[in-house]
Structure formats: structure tokens, C-alpha cells
Design a protein around this motif. Structure first.
Motif, PDB file in Angstrom:
ATOM      1  N   LEU A  43     -30.084  50.691 -28.057  1.00 45.36           N
ATOM      2  CA  LEU A  43     -28.875  49.874 -28.085  1.00 45.36           C
ATOM      3  C   LEU A  43     -29.170  48.449 -28.543  1.00 45.36           C
ATOM      4  CD1 LEU A  43     -25.848  49.691 -27.479  1.00 45.36           C
ATOM      5  CD2 LEU A  43     -26.457  49.030 -25.152  1.00 45.36           C
ATOM      6  N   GLY A  44     -30.279  47.890 -28.108  1.00 43.42           N
ATOM      7  CA  GLY A  44     -30.630  46.529 -28.504  1.00 43.42           C
ATOM      8  C   GLY A  44     -30.863  46.410 -30.002  1.00 43.42           C
ATOM      9  N   GLY A  45     -31.609  47.356 -30.568  1.00 43.15           N
ATOM     10  CA  GLY A  45     -31.880  47.323 -32.006  1.00 43.15           C
ATOM     11  C   GLY A  45     -30.635  47.543 -32.837  1.00 43.15           C
ATOM     12  N   VAL A  46     -29.803  48.484 -32.419  1.00 41.96           N
ATOM     13  CA  VAL A  46     -28.567  48.770 -33.162  1.00 41.96           C
ATOM     14  C   VAL A  46     -27.620  47.572 -33.096  1.00 41.96           C
ATOM     15  CG1 VAL A  46     -26.509  50.222 -33.199  1.00 41.96           C
ATOM     16  CG2 VAL A  46     -28.755  51.264 -32.911  1.00 41.96           C
ATOM     17  N   SER A  47     -27.517  46.944 -31.928  1.00 43.99           N
ATOM     18  CA  SER A  47     -26.621  45.789 -31.818  1.00 43.99           C
ATOM     19  C   SER A  47     -27.120  44.636 -32.681  1.00 43.99           C
ATOM     20  CB  SER A  47     -26.476  45.353 -30.358  1.00 43.99           C
ATOM     21  OG  SER A  47     -27.688  44.832 -29.863  1.00 43.99           O
ATOM     22  N   TRP A  48     -28.448  44.464 -32.790  1.00 43.65           N
ATOM     23  CA  TRP A  48     -28.983  43.403 -33.629  1.00 43.65           C
ATOM     24  C   TRP A  48     -28.655  43.672 -35.097  1.00 43.65           C
ATOM     25  CZ3 TRP A  48     -32.259  42.238 -37.619  1.00 43.65           C
ATOM     26  CH2 TRP A  48     -32.636  40.911 -37.735  1.00 43.65           C
ATOM     27  N   ILE A  49     -28.750  44.930 -35.505  1.00 43.77           N
ATOM     28  CA  ILE A  49     -28.424  45.295 -36.893  1.00 43.77           C
ATOM     29  C   ILE A  49     -26.948  45.032 -37.175  1.00 43.77           C
ATOM     30  CG2 ILE A  49     -28.189  47.267 -38.464  1.00 43.77           C
ATOM     31  CD1 ILE A  49     -30.782  48.357 -37.189  1.00 43.77           C
ATOM     32  N   VAL A  50     -26.079  45.346 -36.226  1.00 44.86           N
ATOM     33  CA  VAL A  50     -24.645  45.122 -36.422  1.00 44.86           C
ATOM     34  C   VAL A  50     -24.352  43.627 -36.539  1.00 44.86           C
ATOM     35  CG1 VAL A  50     -22.383  45.341 -35.316  1.00 44.86           C
ATOM     36  CG2 VAL A  50     -23.939  47.283 -35.350  1.00 44.86           C
ATOM     37  N   VAL A  51     -24.948  42.813 -35.663  1.00 47.80           N
ATOM     38  CA  VAL A  51     -24.742  41.362 -35.743  1.00 47.80           C
ATOM     39  C   VAL A  51     -25.278  40.824 -37.069  1.00 47.80           C
ATOM     40  CG1 VAL A  51     -25.401  39.142 -34.716  1.00 47.80           C
ATOM     41  CG2 VAL A  51     -24.698  41.032 -33.251  1.00 47.80           C
ATOM     42  N   PHE A  52     -26.448  41.302 -37.495  1.00 51.86           N
ATOM     43  CA  PHE A  52     -27.016  40.898 -38.782  1.00 51.86           C
ATOM     44  C   PHE A  52     -26.055  41.227 -39.917  1.00 51.86           C
ATOM     45  CE2 PHE A  52     -29.339  41.967 -42.632  1.00 51.86           C
ATOM     46  CZ  PHE A  52     -30.106  40.835 -42.824  1.00 51.86           C
ATOM     47  N   ALA A  53     -25.523  42.450 -39.916  1.00 52.84           N
ATOM     48  CA  ALA A  53     -24.619  42.872 -40.999  1.00 52.84           C
ATOM     49  C   ALA A  53     -23.335  42.051 -40.996  1.00 52.84           C
ATOM     50  CB  ALA A  53     -24.303  44.361 -40.860  1.00 52.84           C
ATOM     51  N   ILE A  54     -22.801  41.763 -39.827  1.00 48.91           N
ATOM     52  CA  ILE A  54     -21.565  40.986 -39.756  1.00 48.91           C
ATOM     53  C   ILE A  54     -21.795  39.566 -40.260  1.00 48.91           C
ATOM     54  CG2 ILE A  54     -19.935  39.937 -38.127  1.00 48.91           C
ATOM     55  CD1 ILE A  54     -20.082  42.588 -36.549  1.00 48.91           C
ATOM     56  N   LEU A  55     -22.925  38.995 -39.923  1.00 47.93           N
ATOM     57  CA  LEU A  55     -23.194  37.611 -40.325  1.00 47.93           C
ATOM     58  C   LEU A  55     -23.622  37.466 -41.782  1.00 47.93           C
ATOM     59  CD1 LEU A  55     -25.173  36.184 -37.282  1.00 47.93           C
ATOM     60  CD2 LEU A  55     -22.883  35.547 -38.016  1.00 47.93           C
ATOM     61  N   LEU A  56     -24.469  38.366 -42.262  1.00 49.58           N
ATOM     62  CA  LEU A  56     -25.164  38.100 -43.516  1.00 49.58           C
ATOM     63  C   LEU A  56     -24.870  39.052 -44.672  1.00 49.58           C
ATOM     64  CD1 LEU A  56     -28.599  37.036 -42.039  1.00 49.58           C
ATOM     65  CD2 LEU A  56     -26.855  35.575 -43.042  1.00 49.58           C
ATOM     66  N   THR A  57     -23.923  39.955 -44.548  1.00 49.27           N
ATOM     67  CA  THR A  57     -23.575  40.805 -45.689  1.00 49.27           C
ATOM     68  C   THR A  57     -22.837  39.959 -46.722  1.00 49.27           C
ATOM     69  OG1 THR A  57     -23.376  42.747 -44.292  1.00 49.27           O
ATOM     70  CG2 THR A  57     -22.320  42.847 -46.441  1.00 49.27           C
ATOM     71  N   PRO A  58     -23.367  39.884 -47.943  1.00 48.99           N
ATOM     72  CA  PRO A  58     -22.727  39.032 -48.953  1.00 48.99           C
ATOM     73  C   PRO A  58     -21.633  39.764 -49.724  1.00 48.99           C
ATOM     74  CG  PRO A  58     -24.770  39.882 -49.815  1.00 48.99           C
ATOM     75  CD  PRO A  58     -24.648  40.406 -48.403  1.00 48.99           C
ATOM     76  N   THR A  59     -20.743  39.015 -50.277  1.00 50.48           N
ATOM     77  CA  THR A  59     -19.720  39.511 -51.186  1.00 50.48           C
ATOM     78  C   THR A  59     -19.379  38.379 -52.154  1.00 50.48           C
ATOM     79  OG1 THR A  59     -17.609  40.681 -51.314  1.00 50.48           O
ATOM     80  CG2 THR A  59     -17.723  38.854 -49.788  1.00 50.48           C
ATOM     81  N   ILE A  60     -18.573  38.677 -53.132  1.00 48.69           N
ATOM     82  CA  ILE A  60     -18.130  37.661 -54.090  1.00 48.69           C
ATOM     83  C   ILE A  60     -16.702  37.272 -53.734  1.00 48.69           C
ATOM     84  CG2 ILE A  60     -17.697  37.146 -56.519  1.00 48.69           C
ATOM     85  CD1 ILE A  60     -20.626  37.605 -55.868  1.00 48.69           C
ATOM     86  N   SER A  61     -16.486  35.991 -53.522  1.00 46.93           N
ATOM     87  CA  SER A  61     -15.137  35.532 -53.190  1.00 46.93           C
ATOM     88  C   SER A  61     -14.264  35.576 -54.439  1.00 46.93           C
ATOM     89  CB  SER A  61     -15.180  34.114 -52.612  1.00 46.93           C
ATOM     90  OG  SER A  61     -15.694  33.214 -53.562  1.00 46.93           O
ATOM     91  N   GLU A  62     -12.972  35.565 -54.227  1.00 50.03           N
ATOM     92  CA  GLU A  62     -12.040  35.624 -55.341  1.00 50.03           C
ATOM     93  C   GLU A  62     -11.542  34.229 -55.679  1.00 50.03           C
ATOM     94  OE1 GLU A  62      -8.964  38.406 -54.521  1.00 50.03           O
ATOM     95  OE2 GLU A  62     -10.325  40.088 -54.399  1.00 50.03           O
ATOM     96  N   GLY A  63     -10.953  34.101 -56.842  1.00 50.51           N
ATOM     97  CA  GLY A  63     -10.368  32.830 -57.242  1.00 50.51           C
ATOM     98  C   GLY A  63     -11.097  32.201 -58.410  1.00 50.51           C
ATOM     99  N   HIS A  64     -10.618  31.034 -58.825  1.00 50.38           N
ATOM    100  CA  HIS A  64     -11.200  30.360 -59.983  1.00 50.38           C
ATOM    101  C   HIS A  64     -12.560  29.746 -59.680  1.00 50.38           C
ATOM    102  CE1 HIS A  64      -9.118  27.147 -57.848  1.00 50.38           C
ATOM    103  NE2 HIS A  64      -9.945  26.294 -58.448  1.00 50.38           N
ATOM    104  N   ASN A  65     -12.862  29.466 -58.416  1.00 49.60           N
ATOM    105  CA  ASN A  65     -14.177  28.932 -58.060  1.00 49.60           C
ATOM    106  C   ASN A  65     -14.938  29.951 -57.207  1.00 49.60           C
ATOM    107  OD1 ASN A  65     -12.580  28.724 -55.817  1.00 49.60           O
ATOM    108  ND2 ASN A  65     -13.227  26.660 -55.279  1.00 49.60           N
ATOM    109  N   ALA A  66     -14.970  31.186 -57.693  1.00 45.62           N
ATOM    110  CA  ALA A  66     -15.590  32.278 -56.946  1.00 45.62           C
ATOM    111  C   ALA A  66     -17.085  32.036 -56.769  1.00 45.62           C
ATOM    112  CB  ALA A  66     -15.367  33.600 -57.665  1.00 45.62           C
ATOM    113  N   GLY A  67     -17.588  32.474 -55.635  1.00 46.17           N
ATOM    114  CA  GLY A  67     -19.005  32.345 -55.327  1.00 46.17           C
ATOM    115  C   GLY A  67     -19.389  33.361 -54.281  1.00 46.17           C
ATOM    116  N   ILE A  68     -20.629  33.301 -53.873  1.00 50.73           N
ATOM    117  CA  ILE A  68     -21.095  34.221 -52.842  1.00 50.73           C
ATOM    118  C   ILE A  68     -20.568  33.749 -51.497  1.00 50.73           C
ATOM    119  CG2 ILE A  68     -23.129  35.105 -51.650  1.00 50.73           C
ATOM    120  CD1 ILE A  68     -24.610  34.989 -54.260  1.00 50.73           C
ATOM    121  N   ALA A  69     -20.040  34.698 -50.732  1.00 47.89           N
ATOM    122  CA  ALA A  69     -19.501  34.402 -49.410  1.00 47.89           C
ATOM    123  C   ALA A  69     -19.836  35.561 -48.482  1.00 47.89           C
ATOM    124  CB  ALA A  69     -17.990  34.223 -49.501  1.00 47.89           C
TER     125      ALA A  69
END
Length: 127
Positions: A43-69
Motif C-alpha cells: 500500500l505504501g509503494g502504490v500510494s507513493w506512485i499515485v501521488v507521483f503520477a498526480i503531481l508530475l505527469t506532464p501534458t501540453i497546455s492549450e492556447g496561444h502560449n501553450a507549454g508543459i503543464a
């Protein structure tokens, strides 16, 4: 003091924002690690992975000044604006990171168990 302010003004705002975000995420992950190591083993390891994914999964923002978010912000924005393609794309990115983390964690736990088993075997033969 004036030299410090001049130096800080020469750094782009995006660089400062990303640095603060990453350092804050590292502090949160370290704090969560201190909590997670007291939880039952998987449970400890899985919860750490979930918190990591929620905090640090990147995506590209939308709009004219799009960037990594962070994908979490895109997910929340999609929920608030009721744009389901945005919700699903960001949620799928987070779930992919969680899945990869679980696979890596599984192999790491097998490696650790094998390493501990070999160390115990070597100690028992040395006695």
C-alpha cells in the motif's frame, strides 16, 4: 542585495516557476515517502506512485502560449469546463504513469526479494 535582485530579474519567469514547482513536488514526495514507509508494504509503494503520477505527469497546455503543464491541472480544467476529450486525455496520461510505476515497482520488489534471499542464503552458509 542589489546584485541578487539584478540576477533574479535576468532569469525568465517560466524557469523560476518550473523550478519552484519541481522543488515543491520533491518536498511533497519526500514527505509522502516518510508517511508511506509506515504503511503496509504494497500500500505504501502504490500510494507513493499515485501521488507521483498526480503531481508530475506532464501534458501540453492549450492556447496561444501553450507549454508543459501538469496533467492534473489539465484534468481539473477539463472537468470545470466540461470538455470530456481534455479530461480523458489527461486522465489517460496519469493512468499510464501509474501503470508504468506499478510495473517498475513489481520488478523492483522481485529484485529486492531475490537480493535479500541470496544474502540470507550466503549468511546461513557462512555460519
Amino acid at each position: 542585495m542589489e546584485n541578487l535582485m539584478t540576477f533574479l530579474e535576468s532569469i525568465p519567469e517560466n524557469t523560476i516557476a518550473v523550478t519552484v514547482y519541481l522543488l515543491g513536488s520533491l518536498i511533497i514526495l519526500w514527505c509522502w515517502y516518510e508517511i508511506a514507509k509506515r504503511l503496509p508494504h504494497p500500500l505504501g509503494g502504490v500510494s507513493w506512485i499515485v501521488v507521483f503520477a498526480i503531481l508530475l505527469t506532464p501534458t501540453i497546455s492549450e492556447g496561444h502560449n501553450a507549454g508543459i503543464a501538469p496533467a492534473t491541472f489539465g484534468l481539473l480544467f477539463g472537468v470545470l469546463t466540461k470538455e470530456m476529450p481534455l479530461v480523458w486525455s489527461n486522465l489517460s496520461a496519469i493512468l499510464v504513469v501509474i501503470g508504468l510505476g506499478l510495473v517498475v515497482g513489481y520488478f523492483w520488489s522481485k529484485y529486492s526479494q531475490r537480493k535479500e534471499g541470496l544474502a540470507a542464503k550466503n549468511n546461513s552458509t557462512a555460519l
